[in-house]
Every structure is written in C-alpha cells, then in structure tokens.
Design an enzyme around this catalytic site. Structure first.
Site, short mmCIF file in Angstrom:
data_model
loop_
_atom_site.label_atom_id
_atom_site.label_comp_id
_atom_site.label_asym_id
_atom_site.label_seq_id
_atom_site.Cartn_x
_atom_site.Cartn_y
_atom_site.Cartn_z
N THR A 28 0.83 -1.18 -0.05
CA THR A 28 0.15 0.01 0.13
C THR A 28 0.86 1.16 0.07
OG1 THR A 28 -1.73 -1.00 1.16
CG2 THR A 28 -1.52 1.27 1.35
N SER A 30 2.12 5.10 -2.13
CA SER A 30 2.38 5.78 -3.63
C SER A 30 3.52 4.85 -4.43
CB SER A 30 2.86 7.19 -3.40
OG SER A 30 3.91 7.11 -2.61
N ASP A 81 6.20 -4.07 -1.55
CA ASP A 81 5.60 -3.05 -0.82
C ASP A 81 6.74 -2.07 -0.49
OD1 ASP A 81 3.93 -1.60 0.51
OD2 ASP A 81 3.72 -3.08 2.36
N GLY A 82 6.17 -0.74 -0.09
CA GLY A 82 7.00 0.31 0.12
C GLY A 82 7.52 0.47 1.57
N ALA A 83 8.17 1.53 2.02
CA ALA A 83 8.32 1.49 3.61
C ALA A 83 8.67 3.00 3.65
CB ALA A 83 9.81 0.72 3.79
N ASP A 84 8.45 3.42 4.93
CA ASP A 84 8.72 4.90 5.45
C ASP A 84 10.05 5.05 5.83
OD1 ASP A 84 6.21 5.75 5.11
OD2 ASP A 84 5.58 4.19 6.79
N GLY A 97 0.82 4.88 5.65
CA GLY A 97 -0.53 4.93 5.18
C GLY A 97 -1.59 3.98 6.08
N GLU A 103 -0.48 -5.43 6.09
CA GLU A 103 0.76 -5.62 5.38
C GLU A 103 1.85 -6.48 5.87
OE1 GLU A 103 1.30 -0.90 3.66
OE2 GLU A 103 2.26 -1.37 5.54
N LYS A 121 14.58 7.12 1.92
CA LYS A 121 14.05 6.12 3.00
C LYS A 121 15.26 5.26 3.65
CE LYS A 121 9.64 6.96 1.75
NZ LYS A 121 8.92 6.23 1.49
C1 5RP Z 1 1.50 2.15 4.15
C2 5RP Z 1 2.93 1.88 4.02
C3 5RP Z 1 3.97 2.30 2.93
O1 5RP Z 1 4.47 1.48 2.37
C4 5RP Z 1 4.64 3.47 3.34
O2 5RP Z 1 4.04 4.42 3.91
C5 5RP Z 1 5.36 4.06 2.34
O3 5RP Z 1 4.48 4.83 1.44
P1 5RP Z 1 4.94 5.55 0.02
O4 5RP Z 1 5.35 4.51 -0.88
O5 5RP Z 1 3.70 6.47 -0.56
O6 5RP Z 1 6.14 6.55 0.43
O7 5RP Z 1 3.78 1.42 5.02
O8 5RP Z 1 0.93 1.46 5.31
#
Ligand code: 5RP
Length: 218
Positions: A28, A30, A81-84, A97, A103, A121
């Site tokens: 989830t 962007s 998946d992405g990460a913060d 998100g 996740e 990141k």
């Molecule tokens: C959502 C997440 C996202 O992977 C994380 O927030 C990264 O988001 P983005 O790809 O928009 O930078 O953990 O719960």
C-alpha cells in the site's frame, strides 16, 4: 529526478521479481501504486494478487487484476511493498498509510519480501519517521500510557480508522536502537494489534531508487 520519479523507477524494477503463474502480494502507498500500474502491463502472466488494503484492492481491480482473499491462497512467492524508513539490515518502519497490520500479515505469509523505496528512506537509525501502532479503540489511552513508560511520545492519529476498524497511535521522537526487541516489546502491550516495525520479519531485498538508477541491497 523527483522523489515520485524515483518511486516509479524502483516500482518498475520490482517486476523482475514477479514469477509467472504466481499470486503476488501487493502493498500500500504511492510506491506500491506505481508497482500496481506496472503490474497491469504483465497481468496476463500472473494468477492474481493478495492486497494489503482496500485501496490497493480497488486499484488492482481497476486494472482488471484478480484480487484473492489471503485465506483462499496457499503460496505467495513474492510480496512487493514500500516503506517509510529502512536501515541497512532491511528492518523497516511501515504504516504511514495505516495499512501496517495487513501488510505485516502478507509479509509473514510470503516467501520473499521485496521492499521498494526512494533512497531518502534509507537511514542509519530508524525513528525519525513516527512509528505507527494499530490499537483496539478501547485500549488507546492505556496503550499510550505504556508507550510513554518505554520512552516514546504517543500521538493519536485522529480521524483515521484502519481497514480493520481500529485506531493508530504514532510514536514520535524514538531512536530505534534495537528494532527486533522494540517490535516484540510493543506487540506485548495488551490492546496493540501490531506495530509498524518490520524487523522480526524484515525485507529480503531492498530496491532503492536514486539519481544513479536502482540500487539493490540484500
Ligand atoms: C503504508 C506503508 C507504505 O509502504 C509507506 O507508508 C510508504 O509509502 P510511500 O510509498 O507512499 O512512500 O507502509 O501503510
């Protein structure tokens, strides 16, 4: 190159890990959204997907990609998946998100977790990004007091309800020196559903978008 262009580049690079005839776990955010858009181009090669949020499921279906319930699926070879935030050991903070619980469940159920992110990141010590904790609503104040006891500054993410009907507390001003220990410690607070540290089950591969192309860290 903008941050979003780096996210798009790295999301496309993740297609290399998609196995033909497989069910793909999809995250989830962007960066995951760019992956979904890229996946649409090869949708005939996969059997379908499992989605980590309602928003992701909707975007996948919008592209005509089949979305299965996790309970219907035996094997997920790859989760993207992405990460913060990530450290060099591929421990992650996720949940910006608010989709952290689904996740984490899909990451646990997958053979390989490919994390896709822009290079901003990657950090030495995680915690600058507030660490999300999903809580059962009636436990929110209790959990917040327990978080204060371990040195965190809890902030309720007001006006936000997760796909599971729960609430989120973001822990600010943390310096996460031992991510595995802190992940377990937070999970042990009664009322916590899960927290956004992905250290007990880290990513297997981190793809980082940069000005110089995609860097792969394993
Ligand atoms: C959502 C997440 C996202 O992977 C994380 O927030 C990264 O988001 P983005 O790809 O928009 O930078 O953990 O719960």
């Amino acid at each position: 190159m903008t941050q979003d262009e780096m996210k798009k580049m790295v999301a496309h690079a993740a297609l290399e890990y998609v196995e033909a005839g497989a069910i793909i776990g999809v995250g989830t955010g962007s960066t995951a959204n760019h992956f979904i858009d890229a996946l649409a181009g090869i949708k005939h090669k996969i059997d379908g997907t499992v989605a980590s949020s309602e928003a992701t499921a909707e975007r996948l279906r919008g592209h005509g990609i089949a979305v299965f319930e996790l309970n219907e699926v035996n094997d997920i070879p790859v989760y993207v998946d992405g990460a913060d935030e990530s450290n060099q050991y591929l421990h992650l903070i996720k949940g910006g998100g608010g989709a952290l619980t689904r996740e984490k469940i899909i990451a646990a159920a997958s053979d390989k977790f490919i994390c896709v992110a822009d290079e901003s990141k990657l950090v030495d010590v995680m915690g600058t990004f507030p660490l999300p904790v999903e809580v059962i609503p009636m436990a929110r104040s209790y959990v917040a007091r327990e978080i204060v006891k371990i040195g965190g500054q809890p902030v309720w993410r007001e006006d936000f309800i997760t796909d599971n009907g729960n609430q989120i507390i973001d822990i600010q001003n943390l310096s996460v020196m031992d991510p595995v220990k802190l992940e377990a410690q937070l999970n042990n607070i009664v009322g916590v559903v899960t927290n956004g540290l992905f250290a007990i089950r880290p990513a297997d591969v981190l793809l980082l978008g940069s000005e110089n192309g995609v860097k792969t860290i394993t």
